[in-house]
Write a protein that holds these residues in place. Structure first.
Motif: not given
Length: 305
Positions: A97-115
């Protein structure tokens, strides 16, 4: 490696040999592109392997250090004694839903792109920060009026004994560039972000605007570790440094960036000693002229050559 014979024997039982490297040059793992060898570098593939590596190091009384993608790290020329546990292979990102669960090695760029892809807003500020989400969570990283404390709901971490624990917002002890992770020596395993539903076009426009501001004002064309110094209360580090006339100052191939005085860059072949000597020069000049102490935002590890 006689000193580490037993430790290596135990590591090989729980981690693939292909993921354990001896005498690994740390210049290959840091954005500064400097640093001597780590005695042992381990690349765990899942959380259980991280736990096992920490427990083995503790049992053998060998120092260990956690590494994301090295964007905020300066390793000295003599390298690091002990074990580096690199978390870049723990990079899974999930959306609920509105939550993202990201493992520690994921880059901020990749997390932002998923969002962005899911139409979730709140991570735009971090889309250009060159770091992993674990490191960003640990130091409560921020930029452009945003910081991790604004979006983090909880963390899964490993304590000094290799045991898993969950930290809620209050337990994270978040402050400027600090958290419980740094205070107590925990290891971030994953971060749960609570974001808001937004308009994809608006989110993308904000990310594009910040990317342009970053490229216009920061020396992204050179190796560096981002902002070298923490922001002193009531001041801006870059302005203090520039007002000391230090913009463009060099020690060897290390330089106070001519584009942004808050950045120290590796122009080509700087050593870690060049960078450290320049950091000390800047700190000394700023304190003498303005009475303000500058503290490094960059983490410094290792031994002199």
């Amino acid at each position: 490696m006689k000193l580490y014979a037993e430790l290596l024997k135990q590591l090989y039982k729980v981690i693939d040999r292909a993921n354990i490297v001896i005498d690994e040059p740390m210049k290959n793992h840091t954005y500064f592109k400097v640093g001597g060898p780590a005695d042992i570098l381990v690349n765990p593939e899942d959380v259980s392997e991280v736990q096992a590596a920490i427990k083995i190091c503790k049992e053998n009384e060998v120092d260990y250090y956690l590494l994301g993608n090295g964007s905020n790290l300066l390793v000295k020329d003599g390298g690091i004694r002990g074990v580096i546990i690199k978390l870049s292979k723990l990079n899974k990102i999930e959306v609920e839903e509105n939550k993202i669960i990201a493992q520690s090695g994921a880059t901020l760029y990749d997390v932002a792109q998923v969002a962005l892809g899911k139409g979730l807003k709140g991570m735009e500020f971090a889309s250009g920060i060159p770091g992993s989400i674990g490191g960003a969570a640990a130091m409560n990283a921020g930029a452009y009026d945003g910081e991790m404390s604004m979006v983090m709901e909880s963390m899964l971490a490993i304590d000094g004994n290799g045991e898993l624990l969950t930290l809620n917002k209050d337990e994270m002890e978040l402050s400027y560039r600090s958290s419980a992770i740094l205070k107590y020596g925990y290891t971030v395993v994953s971060v749960t972000l609570s974001l808001q539903v937004g308009d994809v076009k608006v989110i993308k426009a904000r990310m594009d605007t910040l990317a342009k501001r970053r490229s216009d004002k920061q020396p992204l064309e050179y190796p560096s570790a981002g902002s070298t110094f923490k922001r002193p209360e009531g001041h801006f580090a870059g302005k203090l440094i520039e007002d000391c006339g230090l913009k463009g100052t060099c020690v060897g191939d290390a330089q106070v960036s001519q584009k942004h005085s808050g950045f120290i860059i590796n122009r080509k072949n700087a050593s870690a000693k060049d960078i450290l000597d320049l950091i000390i020069l800047v700190q000394t000049e700023v304190e003498e002229k303005f009475g303000v102490k500058l503290y490094t935002e960059v983490k410094i590890l290792g031994e002199e050559k």
